[in-house]
Design a protein around this motif. Structure first.
Motif, PDB file in Angstrom:
ATOM      1  N   TRP A 243      41.397  35.941  45.662  1.00 42.26           N
ATOM      2  CA  TRP A 243      40.991  35.780  44.297  1.00 42.26           C
ATOM      3  C   TRP A 243      41.137  34.240  43.897  1.00 42.26           C
ATOM      4  CZ3 TRP A 243      37.994  37.787  40.956  1.00 42.26           C
ATOM      5  CH2 TRP A 243      38.268  37.343  39.587  1.00 42.26           C
ATOM      6  N   ASP A 247      37.463  33.740  44.845  1.00 40.76           N
ATOM      7  CA  ASP A 247      36.366  34.703  44.184  1.00 40.76           C
ATOM      8  C   ASP A 247      36.437  34.514  42.568  1.00 40.76           C
ATOM      9  OD1 ASP A 247      36.005  35.688  46.461  1.00 40.76           O
ATOM     10  OD2 ASP A 247      36.743  37.681  46.562  1.00 40.76           O
ATOM     11  N   CYS A 248      37.717  34.003  42.131  1.00 47.38           N
ATOM     12  CA  CYS A 248      37.547  33.864  40.830  1.00 47.38           C
ATOM     13  C   CYS A 248      36.844  32.451  40.373  1.00 47.38           C
ATOM     14  CB  CYS A 248      39.030  33.669  40.090  1.00 47.38           C
ATOM     15  SG  CYS A 248      39.901  32.109  40.438  1.00 47.38           S
ATOM     16  N   ARG A 251      33.160  33.631  40.488  1.00 46.71           N
ATOM     17  CA  ARG A 251      32.728  34.340  39.336  1.00 46.71           C
ATOM     18  C   ARG A 251      32.437  33.304  38.309  1.00 46.71           C
ATOM     19  NH1 ARG A 251      32.514  39.766  39.255  1.00 46.71           N
ATOM     20  NH2 ARG A 251      33.215  40.864  41.153  1.00 46.71           N
ATOM     21  N   ARG A 259      37.540  35.072  34.764  1.00 47.28           N
ATOM     22  CA  ARG A 259      38.590  35.813  34.529  1.00 47.28           C
ATOM     23  C   ARG A 259      40.050  35.145  35.123  1.00 47.28           C
ATOM     24  NH1 ARG A 259      36.739  41.199  37.830  1.00 47.28           N
ATOM     25  NH2 ARG A 259      34.646  41.250  37.181  1.00 47.28           N
TER      26      ARG A 259
END
Ligand code: IFM
Length: 429
Positions: A243, A247-248, A251, A259
């Motif tokens: 993350w 992944d963050c 996004r 996020r």
């Protein structure tokens, strides 16, 4: 060893970055870092592969190898050596190079930012401050205005996650800030820069009458795994690592979805801010605690000691495609291998993964066409398909370069090629 065919839609290419190949005394943050004695070696960016002078020869070599598309970057500090002052000479130089590659049938893919900042921008605090985004976007505008008639594929920013973590969580890359809050800020500002650049490039090219624009960014992705497969704690660490590192970031950049730990400081709307998913994939890390990345002794490795884990390419493609289902461009995949002992095997393994997937993979760029200046490790780490003698500048296509040439010609690997190039090769153990 088996042969295989590659999907028809897949274009095969190779990549570089300006500071790593061009040479010349350019006033950017990495040259400054070198002057401060922060590299691991005594080599200088001023030499590199001297591509600034040898670009024609390099494009000829690529054409002879059948390279279908070439990903490269332009050096911001050359184009805008002083804030707001643009060098016609540098712009013309790049235009000439782009025209030439196109004449030889090579499709350009232009990276606008690949780790280096002009010193005037670095001194203002670079991407740490939202107020500096305008300077980057002005540079983007100048690039589209001057190259937009020749180029339709753009990568806005290369590996913002590596740039932010290496330069701001640690002290390895410039500016060596060592402050986790700065990592967060830099990623937020860079995400905003990417989103606005995405919109600007499309807008400007449409105004120029072009409707074939493709824009994305290059995310450095790693495969993560728990050191002990049964440990729930380590699985949690894997999720956190994945993350926080990729992944963050994905996004925010791809979807404008900020996020935690990232905040939407620019008030961006949710949307889709990419035409492709740009992935740079090199290795897998085993994890006990987040950030505490390990390579196991028993796994195959390259000269850097990074694990070679071809299957991880599939894992990261699936991971990103779940976040945003768009065509996939592998913008970097390469191996550090001084003696070219296992580069053919590496290419064979990575492309074999692409031969078997149903995911819409459209591009594969081997990193790198030439041996080049590997940031902290300068000339000491070789990733190229083409050997560079740094003393004389002489280029020699390596055995792996010949393998890649035949692979492109056949759009796959025949059994005979596998036998001739790959069968005797072994990774470091
Ligand atoms: O050389 C670098 C490149 O600039 C960014 N991606 C990783 C490569 C190998 O370390």
């Amino acid at each position: 060893m088996k042969g295989y065919r590659l999907p028809k839609r897949l274009m095969l290419g190779a990549a570089t970055a300006a500071a790593q190949i061009e040479g010349g005394d350019v006033n950017h943050n990495w040259r400054d870092w070198e002057r401060k004695g922060r590299l691991h070696v005594k080599d200088s960016f001023t030499r590199a592969a001297d591509h600034w002078n040898r670009w024609k020869e390099d494009i000829d070599i690529m054409a002879a190898m059948g390279i279908e598309t070439y990903r490269f970057s332009v050096e911001w500090a050359r184009i805008e050596p002083v804030a707001g002052v643009f060098s016609r000479e540098a712009i013309e130089h790049y235009r000439e190079e782009i025209r030439y590659m196109k004449e030889l049938g090579i499709r350009p893919c232009l990276t606008l930012h690949h780790f280096t900042n002009p010193m005037w921008f670095e001194r203002r605090g670079g991407f740490l401050y939202p107020r500096n985004a305008g300077a980057f976007l002005r540079f983007v505008g100048v690039c589209v205005q001057n190259f937009g008639d020749l180029v339709s594929d753009f990568v806005t920013i290369n590996e913002p996650n590596v740039y932010a973590y290496m330069g701001y969580a640690g002290q390895d890359f410039p500016p060596g800030d060592n402050n986790l809050l700065s990592v967060q800020r830099v990623l937020e500002v860079m995400a905003g820069c990417h989103i606005r650049a995405y919109e600007k490039i499309h807008r400007m090219r449409e105004a120029m009458g072009f409707y074939d624009t493709k824009v994305g960014f290059a995310l450095h992705m790693r495969a993560f795994a728990p050191l002990s497969p049964m440990s729930r704690f380590e699985s949690g660490s894997v999720n956190l690592s994945r993350w926080g590192f990729q992944d963050c970031v994905a996004r925010a950049f791809l979807l404008g979805e900020f996020r935690l730990p990232l905040r939407n400081i620019g008030g961006f709307k949710r949307g889709v801010y990419c035409d492709f998913l740009g992935i740079n994939y090199y290795t897998r890390n085993h994890v006990i605690l987040p950030g505490n990345d390990l390579t196991r002794a028993q796994d195959p490795k390259n000269d850097y000691g990074w694990e070679i884990y071809p299957q991880g390419l599939l894992d990261v493609m699936q991971e990103l495609y779940k976040i945003c289902p768009k065509p996939i461009w592998i913008l970097e995949s390469g191996v550090c291998d001084e003696n070219d002992d296992f580069r053919s095997l590496f290419i064979y393994d990575q492309l074999s993964v692409l031969s078997q997937t149903d995911l819409p993979v459209e591009r594969y760029y081997y990193w790198s066409i030439l041996d080049n200046f590997e940031w902290l490790d300068g000339e000491s780490k070789r990733f190229g398909l083409v050997h560079v003698d740094y003393e004389t500048g002489e280029r020699t296509v390596k055995k792996s370069g010949q393998f890649y040439r035949e692979l492109i010609e056949n759009h796959g690997v025949t059994e005979d090629m596998a036998l001739r190039y790959v069968s005797g090769e072994k990774y470091h153990q």
